[in-house]
Design a protein around this motif. Sequence first.
Motif, PDB file in Angstrom:
ATOM      1  N   ALA A  50      -1.835  -4.733   2.324  1.00 24.52           N
ATOM      2  CA  ALA A  50      -1.486  -3.703   3.153  1.00 24.52           C
ATOM      3  C   ALA A  50      -1.993  -2.243   2.817  1.00 24.52           C
ATOM      4  CB  ALA A  50      -0.164  -3.633   3.876  1.00 24.52           C
ATOM      5  N   GLY A  51      -1.569  -2.127   1.559  1.00 24.86           N
ATOM      6  CA  GLY A  51      -1.709  -0.632   1.244  1.00 24.86           C
ATOM      7  C   GLY A  51      -3.375  -0.500   0.760  1.00 24.86           C
ATOM      8  N   TRP A  52      -3.956  -1.486   0.409  1.00 22.91           N
ATOM      9  CA  TRP A  52      -5.508  -1.562   0.510  1.00 22.91           C
ATOM     10  C   TRP A  52      -6.090  -1.307   1.632  1.00 22.91           C
ATOM     11  CZ3 TRP A  52      -9.099  -5.792   1.538  1.00 22.91           C
ATOM     12  CH2 TRP A  52     -10.358  -5.605   0.805  1.00 22.91           C
ATOM     13  N   LEU A  53      -5.404  -2.010   2.665  1.00 24.70           N
ATOM     14  CA  LEU A  53      -6.006  -1.855   4.260  1.00 24.70           C
ATOM     15  C   LEU A  53      -5.753  -0.428   4.499  1.00 24.70           C
ATOM     16  CD1 LEU A  53      -5.170  -5.136   5.810  1.00 24.70           C
ATOM     17  CD2 LEU A  53      -7.200  -4.296   5.009  1.00 24.70           C
ATOM     18  N   ARG A  54      -4.726   0.313   4.141  1.00 23.71           N
ATOM     19  CA  ARG A  54      -4.606   1.510   4.666  1.00 23.71           C
ATOM     20  C   ARG A  54      -5.367   2.530   4.199  1.00 23.71           C
ATOM     21  NH1 ARG A  54       1.254   2.939   2.741  1.00 23.71           N
ATOM     22  NH2 ARG A  54       0.198   3.103   0.884  1.00 23.71           N
ATOM     23  N   GLU A  55      -6.105   2.035   3.167  1.00 26.07           N
ATOM     24  CA  GLU A  55      -7.076   3.176   2.633  1.00 26.07           C
ATOM     25  C   GLU A  55      -8.362   2.965   3.397  1.00 26.07           C
ATOM     26  OE1 GLU A  55      -8.396   1.806  -1.341  1.00 26.07           O
ATOM     27  OE2 GLU A  55      -6.004   2.035  -2.236  1.00 26.07           O
ATOM     28  N   GLN A  57      -7.993   2.033   6.740  1.00 24.86           N
ATOM     29  CA  GLN A  57      -7.859   2.201   8.241  1.00 24.86           C
ATOM     30  C   GLN A  57      -6.345   3.017   8.086  1.00 24.86           C
ATOM     31  OE1 GLN A  57      -9.181   2.749  10.730  1.00 24.86           O
ATOM     32  NE2 GLN A  57      -9.007   1.117  12.420  1.00 24.86           N
ATOM     33  N   PRO A  58      -6.319   4.479   7.734  1.00 23.68           N
ATOM     34  CA  PRO A  58      -5.243   5.230   7.320  1.00 23.68           C
ATOM     35  C   PRO A  58      -4.087   5.139   8.620  1.00 23.68           C
ATOM     36  CG  PRO A  58      -7.367   6.313   6.907  1.00 23.68           C
ATOM     37  CD  PRO A  58      -7.763   5.245   7.665  1.00 23.68           C
ATOM     38  N   GLU A  59      -4.555   5.279   9.846  1.00 29.39           N
ATOM     39  CA  GLU A  59      -3.459   5.693  10.845  1.00 29.39           C
ATOM     40  C   GLU A  59      -3.729   4.868  12.109  1.00 29.39           C
ATOM     41  OE1 GLU A  59      -2.652   9.791  11.515  1.00 29.39           O
ATOM     42  OE2 GLU A  59      -2.070   9.975   9.578  1.00 29.39           O
ATOM     43  N   PRO A  60      -3.774   3.395  12.019  1.00 30.29           N
ATOM     44  CA  PRO A  60      -3.853   2.835  13.443  1.00 30.29           C
ATOM     45  C   PRO A  60      -2.991   2.773  13.984  1.00 30.29           C
ATOM     46  CG  PRO A  60      -3.222   1.207  11.560  1.00 30.29           C
ATOM     47  CD  PRO A  60      -3.495   2.787  10.847  1.00 30.29           C
ATOM     48  N   GLU A  61      -3.306   2.983  15.752  1.00 35.23           N
ATOM     49  CA  GLU A  61      -2.440   3.100  16.638  1.00 35.23           C
ATOM     50  C   GLU A  61      -1.728   1.713  16.974  1.00 35.23           C
ATOM     51  OE1 GLU A  61      -3.619   5.589  19.846  1.00 35.23           O
ATOM     52  OE2 GLU A  61      -4.418   7.114  18.720  1.00 35.23           O
ATOM     53  N   MET A  62      -2.674   0.869  16.962  1.00 31.31           N
ATOM     54  CA  MET A  62      -2.291  -0.386  17.380  1.00 31.31           C
ATOM     55  C   MET A  62      -2.652  -1.673  16.320  1.00 31.31           C
ATOM     56  SD  MET A  62      -1.072  -2.812  19.636  1.00 31.31           S
ATOM     57  CE  MET A  62      -0.749  -1.714  21.096  1.00 31.31           C
ATOM     58  N   ILE A  63      -1.684  -2.418  16.039  1.00 27.73           N
ATOM     59  CA  ILE A  63      -1.868  -3.459  15.018  1.00 27.73           C
ATOM     60  C   ILE A  63      -1.656  -4.573  15.627  1.00 27.73           C
ATOM     61  CG2 ILE A  63      -1.319  -4.370  12.672  1.00 27.73           C
ATOM     62  CD1 ILE A  63      -0.479  -1.636  11.922  1.00 27.73           C
ATOM     63  N   VAL A  64      -2.175  -5.485  15.480  1.00 27.67           N
ATOM     64  CA  VAL A  64      -2.148  -7.002  15.962  1.00 27.67           C
ATOM     65  C   VAL A  64      -1.943  -8.045  14.690  1.00 27.67           C
ATOM     66  CG1 VAL A  64      -3.021  -8.881  17.306  1.00 27.67           C
ATOM     67  CG2 VAL A  64      -3.094  -6.571  18.334  1.00 27.67           C
ATOM     68  N   ASP A  65      -0.903  -8.884  14.726  1.00 23.94           N
ATOM     69  CA  ASP A  65      -0.796  -9.813  13.590  1.00 23.94           C
ATOM     70  C   ASP A  65      -0.986 -11.070  14.238  1.00 23.94           C
ATOM     71  OD1 ASP A  65      -0.164 -11.531  11.591  1.00 23.94           O
ATOM     72  OD2 ASP A  65       1.822 -10.719  11.216  1.00 23.94           O
ATOM     73  N   ALA A  66      -2.284 -11.722  14.222  1.00 27.80           N
ATOM     74  CA  ALA A  66      -2.765 -12.913  15.119  1.00 27.80           C
ATOM     75  C   ALA A  66      -2.437 -14.222  14.216  1.00 27.80           C
ATOM     76  CB  ALA A  66      -4.205 -12.806  15.193  1.00 27.80           C
ATOM     77  N   GLY A  67      -1.246 -14.826  14.676  1.00 29.01           N
ATOM     78  CA  GLY A  67      -0.626 -16.091  13.898  1.00 29.01           C
ATOM     79  C   GLY A  67       0.554 -15.616  13.076  1.00 29.01           C
ATOM     80  N   ILE A  73       5.250 -10.569   7.655  1.00 29.91           N
ATOM     81  CA  ILE A  73       4.148  -9.793   7.542  1.00 29.91           C
ATOM     82  C   ILE A  73       3.996  -8.573   8.396  1.00 29.91           C
ATOM     83  CG2 ILE A  73       1.549  -9.621   6.879  1.00 29.91           C
ATOM     84  CD1 ILE A  73       1.826 -12.259   5.741  1.00 29.91           C
ATOM     85  N   SER A  74       4.173  -9.101   9.801  1.00 31.58           N
ATOM     86  CA  SER A  74       4.154  -8.172  10.890  1.00 31.58           C
ATOM     87  C   SER A  74       5.038  -6.889  10.632  1.00 31.58           C
ATOM     88  CB  SER A  74       4.647  -8.873  12.028  1.00 31.58           C
ATOM     89  OG  SER A  74       4.068 -10.163  12.611  1.00 31.58           O
ATOM     90  N   CYS A  75       6.273  -7.131  10.284  1.00 25.81           N
ATOM     91  CA  CYS A  75       7.260  -6.130   9.908  1.00 25.81           C
ATOM     92  C   CYS A  75       6.922  -5.377   8.714  1.00 25.81           C
ATOM     93  CB  CYS A  75       8.501  -6.484   9.597  1.00 25.81           C
ATOM     94  SG  CYS A  75       9.412  -7.309  11.231  1.00 25.81           S
ATOM     95  N   LEU A  76       6.081  -5.847   7.653  1.00 20.57           N
ATOM     96  CA  LEU A  76       5.653  -5.255   6.434  1.00 20.57           C
ATOM     97  C   LEU A  76       4.565  -4.409   6.784  1.00 20.57           C
ATOM     98  CD1 LEU A  76       4.866  -6.817   3.034  1.00 20.57           C
ATOM     99  CD2 LEU A  76       3.242  -5.153   4.108  1.00 20.57           C
ATOM    100  N   LEU A  77       3.574  -4.838   7.867  1.00 18.69           N
ATOM    101  CA  LEU A  77       2.740  -3.782   8.242  1.00 18.69           C
ATOM    102  C   LEU A  77       3.208  -2.867   9.037  1.00 18.69           C
ATOM    103  CD1 LEU A  77       0.223  -6.579   9.517  1.00 18.69           C
ATOM    104  CD2 LEU A  77      -0.207  -4.857   7.591  1.00 18.69           C
ATOM    105  N   ALA A  78       4.241  -2.791  10.004  1.00 13.22           N
ATOM    106  CA  ALA A  78       4.931  -1.886  10.769  1.00 13.22           C
ATOM    107  C   ALA A  78       5.503  -0.790   9.768  1.00 13.22           C
ATOM    108  CB  ALA A  78       6.094  -2.514  11.489  1.00 13.22           C
ATOM    109  N   ASP A  79       5.882  -1.408   8.364  1.00 12.86           N
ATOM    110  CA  ASP A  79       6.489  -0.249   7.365  1.00 12.86           C
ATOM    111  C   ASP A  79       5.378   0.520   6.777  1.00 12.86           C
ATOM    112  OD1 ASP A  79       8.698   0.353   5.725  1.00 12.86           O
ATOM    113  OD2 ASP A  79       7.614  -0.403   4.082  1.00 12.86           O
ATOM    114  N   THR A  80       4.173  -0.162   6.243  1.00 18.25           N
ATOM    115  CA  THR A  80       3.045   0.262   5.860  1.00 18.25           C
ATOM    116  C   THR A  80       2.605   1.278   6.784  1.00 18.25           C
ATOM    117  OG1 THR A  80       2.572  -1.799   4.661  1.00 18.25           O
ATOM    118  CG2 THR A  80       0.929  -0.217   4.600  1.00 18.25           C
TER     119      THR A  80
END
Length: 302
Positions: A50-55, A57-67, A73-80
């Motif tokens: 997730a930290g690598w992805l933040r580099e 896509q630094p500030e996404p407004e909408m994240i979808v966890d498909a599956g 992991i959804s909550c970890l992405l919300a934290d990141t």
Amino acid sequence: MGHDHGQHEEHGHEHGQGHGHTHTHIDFAEMLPMLEQEAELFTPLYAEAAGWLRERQPEPEMIVDAGSGPGVISCLLADTFPKARVVAVDGAGPLLEAAHARAARLGIADRFSTLEAELGDGLGDLEYPADLLWASRSLHHVGDQRATLAGFAERLAPGGVLALLEGGLPSRYLPRDIGIGRPGLQARVDAVEQEWFTRMRRELPGAAEETEDWAGLLTAVGLRHAATRTFLLDLPAPLSEEGRAFVATSLGHRRTGLAEGLEPDDLALLDRLLDADDKASVYHRPDVFVLAAMTVYVGVKA
């Protein structure tokens, strides 16, 4: 549908799921405790990804966890990404209930929602395009992976990022020679599991053969393949109690789900490894570890 389950050993997702060697239907709702157990243990790996992805896509407004499975992991992405709204999409209602409860416990329910939909149906009634779409070992549980991936791409906003976690390496928990039984147990279990996985794919509704060239598939559905990186989970011996519990769950899952394909001697060896009263079991032996590698492929929408 998909899920932090099992390694390829794969979703969150584990394969050889408890329906016998010749049956490949998977009831992910029944797997809730194992899915949570695995995703929580693997959180350091997912956090690094997730930290690598933040580099990228630094500030996404909408994240979808498909599956999303139970939403670890959804909550970890919300934290990141603390400014983002997160939508957990899964085909199993009980897993989404667990995801919603987790978000509430973590105090992020105001920007966390769930959507019950099968991934092969194009993510259902998703209202807004995704700036970041995460699909972790869920695509391979859909019959037509290319068409589903194209559906994911359509759901991206311009400049949106698709992060596809597939492949990697089979996890290892034990040395090749553990002092009992014939050396190489995990490699033999992997071989049986690969055959199971091939049948599972073949028996999915709408199954279409596809070369597992994930970067090529991203390009084929109109995305720019931007990067690939493999992340390592290295939990050396002596393993924590949580780690031992996961190893026992994982091996027990294979003992049940792949039983008809395994040799009697290997079944007996697994029984010893899973017997809490046996000093040679994974509950007691000093050489148990967890070593896993998972690969993320990133595609970007023009």
